[in-house]
Scaffold this motif. Structure first.
Motif, PDB file in Angstrom:
ATOM      1  N   TRP A 417       0.879  -1.148  -0.091  1.00 43.60           N
ATOM      2  CA  TRP A 417       0.019   0.008   0.006  1.00 43.60           C
ATOM      3  C   TRP A 417       0.757   1.154  -0.095  1.00 43.60           C
ATOM      4  O   TRP A 417       0.578   2.175  -0.494  1.00 43.60           O
ATOM      5  CB  TRP A 417      -0.930  -0.056   1.031  1.00 43.60           C
ATOM      6  N   SER A 418       1.946   1.309   0.818  1.00 44.29           N
ATOM      7  CA  SER A 418       2.602   2.332   1.002  1.00 44.29           C
ATOM      8  C   SER A 418       4.093   2.252   1.498  1.00 44.29           C
ATOM      9  O   SER A 418       4.273   0.989   2.020  1.00 44.29           O
ATOM     10  CB  SER A 418       1.926   3.316   2.011  1.00 44.29           C
ATOM     11  N   GLY A 419       4.927   3.266   1.603  1.00 44.20           N
ATOM     12  CA  GLY A 419       6.012   2.975   2.169  1.00 44.20           C
ATOM     13  C   GLY A 419       7.174   2.358   1.486  1.00 44.20           C
ATOM     14  O   GLY A 419       7.001   1.881   0.174  1.00 44.20           O
ATOM     15  N   ASP A 420       8.506   2.258   1.834  1.00 44.51           N
ATOM     16  CA  ASP A 420       9.669   1.881   1.163  1.00 44.51           C
ATOM     17  C   ASP A 420       9.961   0.599   1.508  1.00 44.51           C
ATOM     18  O   ASP A 420      10.873  -0.094   0.830  1.00 44.51           O
ATOM     19  CB  ASP A 420      10.813   2.630   1.472  1.00 44.51           C
ATOM     20  N   GLU A 421       9.528  -0.139   2.284  1.00 46.87           N
ATOM     21  CA  GLU A 421       9.942  -1.491   2.765  1.00 46.87           C
ATOM     22  C   GLU A 421       8.854  -2.329   3.338  1.00 46.87           C
ATOM     23  O   GLU A 421       7.691  -1.726   3.767  1.00 46.87           O
ATOM     24  CB  GLU A 421      11.128  -1.304   3.641  1.00 46.87           C
ATOM     25  N   ALA A 422       8.857  -3.254   3.155  1.00 45.61           N
ATOM     26  CA  ALA A 422       7.842  -4.529   3.890  1.00 45.61           C
ATOM     27  C   ALA A 422       7.679  -4.159   5.397  1.00 45.61           C
ATOM     28  O   ALA A 422       8.549  -3.762   6.246  1.00 45.61           O
ATOM     29  CB  ALA A 422       8.369  -6.060   3.742  1.00 45.61           C
ATOM     30  N   PRO A 423       6.435  -4.162   5.702  1.00 41.10           N
ATOM     31  CA  PRO A 423       5.033  -4.881   4.960  1.00 41.10           C
ATOM     32  C   PRO A 423       4.497  -3.884   4.066  1.00 41.10           C
ATOM     33  O   PRO A 423       3.369  -3.819   3.677  1.00 41.10           O
ATOM     34  CB  PRO A 423       4.129  -5.270   6.350  1.00 41.10           C
ATOM     35  N   PHE A 424       5.022  -2.646   3.616  1.00 37.86           N
ATOM     36  CA  PHE A 424       4.603  -1.745   2.734  1.00 37.86           C
ATOM     37  C   PHE A 424       2.972  -1.315   2.926  1.00 37.86           C
ATOM     38  O   PHE A 424       2.081  -1.273   2.266  1.00 37.86           O
ATOM     39  CB  PHE A 424       4.499  -2.388   1.362  1.00 37.86           C
ATOM     40  N   GLY A 425       2.959  -0.983   4.274  1.00 41.62           N
ATOM     41  CA  GLY A 425       1.544  -0.416   4.642  1.00 41.62           C
ATOM     42  C   GLY A 425       0.477  -1.445   4.653  1.00 41.62           C
ATOM     43  O   GLY A 425      -0.689  -1.335   5.024  1.00 41.62           O
TER      44      GLY A 425
END
Ligand code: GLC
Length: 541
Positions: A417-425
């Protein structure tokens, strides 16, 4: 026979499939849940879809991702509660989004009270009659009653230990051993599922997706496959009685749709399920299986439309779901078709080519007459994850074939969904547990957040296409006619005042566009009046 309602919502809806385990995790346990879905409803509204189909969310040991149901009237605590499902349905309705629930009538979990009672009651008991218990063959009953092959690999029978501790009867399961098949000759089974339909219609469900719909009834003499005219468990004529009864219930409520999962290459047999007193629609899996080839697609499209017309059922178009290799990966390989037998995780795929074709394919699908199914994550351009470590794989298809079949985990990886690393939102930032399947690091560039506002992204293409489809009266249900086109180019017109023309170029050469006054949506850059290879465009004539 009632008259088909030609203006019903299911005739042209764009339906988004939510595989709850992998959509969005609200409580931080690494598994998607209803709280996650509720928080993302505005995203779905903004995407422009008309309905959501939820994969099974019922109480289940999750031996087959929830297709092993213990309680058809309660939500698995992993996902939430019944009260929350009711809230979710109400919230979706408030946004103008309809809700389809998945009912699994062929089999249940081996943990259901019915099956446990059957085990306890022993051979010859009425409890066993709700399932398919049979003595084995061979001197001591040590051989299964038939040599049928399970859809998940291996045999279709498991031997039980009787209450007195001796090896006993065998029970039938067309899928995993944890999924015993119901005996649809038994009135309790019919009654139970009619009640389950009412239960979900009473709670506002607008549609029911019917799992493994062609498999319910069996030849009670249990012949081997191929030794008799009629298949012993596939597409038997008496299965239609079940859906006639279900249709009557759906009609009582009004506006509710029955949607069949019917894997059936024979289109005539397929559309038998769509007669006016049976289901409303069914998944066009022949379209999904077709390769990225204009002639083959045109053949499937023509066959679909001509076979649906006599029963007055709308066609459906689907490219991916939770059971098949994501189409971006398929379209980036030499063999672009899908079949369970030909799943190829061995050869690398061309992501750029697959993406280009997937963009062209969705515009083609959404321009065809009827309704469309979208599988979560395809709008983000996600590919099949083919390097999941064996130890993390959960699909019984992989386990039961001893790893010969790569299994279906690769299309079920939690969404970014978002962000630069897992879990990516996918899970909240402070979640203690990692997503139940690992997400590729490269998905950093594929989050909904990263794509929002980028006109070149897959997500923005889906948004634009879905909103345009809504705004254009010519699209959705209605007629289409083919236009002359070069080889490997599909061109057709959708009359609708104003009309829309769709041109898809599946060749390796640029194609000259027909005369037009405006470009409504294109899956890639145009080259003046030419349509580059693997590109689709919607035009105003
Ligand atoms: C259907 C479902 C699949 C499931 C099977 C058994 O094909 O789509 O996911 O494993 O039925 O219920």
């Amino acid at each position: 026979m009632s008259q088909p309602d030609t203006r019903a919502w299911w005739r042209d809806a764009a339906i988004y499939q939510v595989y709850v385990r992998s959509f969005a995790d609200g409580n931080g346990d690494g598994v998607g849940d209803l709280a996650g879905v509720r928080a993302r409803l505005p995203y779905l509204k903004d995407l422009g879809i008309d309905a959501i189909w939820f994969n099974p969310w019922y109480v289940s040991p999750q031996a087959d991702g929830g297709y092993d149901v213990t309680d058809y009237r309660e939500i698995d605590p992993l996902f939430g509660s019944l009260a929350e499902a009711e809230q979710l349905i109400a919230e979706a309705h408030a946004l103008g989004i309809r809700v389809i629930v998945d009912v699994v009538p062929n089999h249940c979990s081996d943990q259901t009270p019915w099956f446990q009672a059957a085990l306890a009651a022993g051979p010859g008991s009425p409890e066993r009659e709700r399932f398919w218990f049979r003595p084995g063959k061979g001197e001591h009953g040590e051989l299964p009653p038939t040599n049928w092959t399970s859809n998940f690999g291996g045999g279709t029978w498991t031997r039980v230990t009787e209450p007195d501790g001796t090896p006993g009867e065998w029970y039938l399961h067309l899928f995993d051993g944890a999924q015993p098949d119901f005996n649809w000759d038994h009135p309790d089974v019919r009654q139970e599922f009619e009640d389950v339909l009412r239960f979900w219609f009473d709670r506002g469900a607008d549609g029911i997706r019917i799992d493994s719909a062609a498999l319910l009834t069996k030849d009670a003499t249990l012949p081997e496959v191929g030794t008799v005219d009629k298949h012993p468990f596939e597409d038997r004529d008496d299965v239609h009685e079940v859906y006639r009864a279900w249709r009557r219930i759906a009609e009582e409520y009004g506006g509710r749709a029955l949607i069949g999962e019917v894997w059936m290459p024979d289109v005539q047999r397929f559309t038998n399920y769509l007669r006016p007193d049976e289901m409303h629609t069914a998944f066009n899996l022949n379209y999904l299986c077709a390769p990225w080839d204009a002639d083959k697609l045109r053949e499937v499209i023509d066959e679909t439309l001509s076979s649906h017309a006599p029963v007055q059922a709308p066609a459906t178009w689907v490219l991916s779901n939770h059971d098949v290799t994501r189409h971006i990966s398929r379209y980036g390989r030499e063999d672009t078709s899908f079949s369970f037998k030909g799943r190829d995780f061995g050869t690398p795929f061309d992501l750029e080519l697959g993406t280009r074709r997937a963009r062209a394919a969705i515009l083609l699908s959404l321009a065809l007459p009827g309704s469309s199914y979208l599988y979560q994550g395809e709008e983000l351009g996600l590919w099949e994850v083919e390097d999941i470590p064996d130890a993390l794989k959960q699909d019984p298809m992989w386990h039961r074939t001893g790893g010969v079949d790569p299994g279906r985990d690769g299309c079920r990886v939690p969404l970014p969904w978002s962000g630069d690393e897992a879990p990516f939102g996918f899970s909240p930032d402070d979640a203690a547990t990692e997503p139940w399947l690992p997400q590729p690091a490269a998905w950093k560039a594929y989050t909904a957040q990263a794509q929002t506002g980028d006109p070149a992204s897959m997500l923005e293409l889906y948004r634009k296409a879905l909103h345009t489809r809504h705004a254009e009266p010519a699209l959705g249900d209605g007629p289409m006619s083919w236009l002359d086109s070069a080889p490997q180019v599909l061109a057709f017109s959708r009359p609708g005042n104003p009309d829309v023309i769709c041109v898809a170029n599946l060749s390796t050469e640029s194609a000259k566009l027909p005369a037009h006054s405006a470009v409504l949506v294109a899956s890639g850059d145009l080259d003046g009046d030419n349509l580059p290879p693997d590109t689709t465009v919607w035009l105003r004539p």
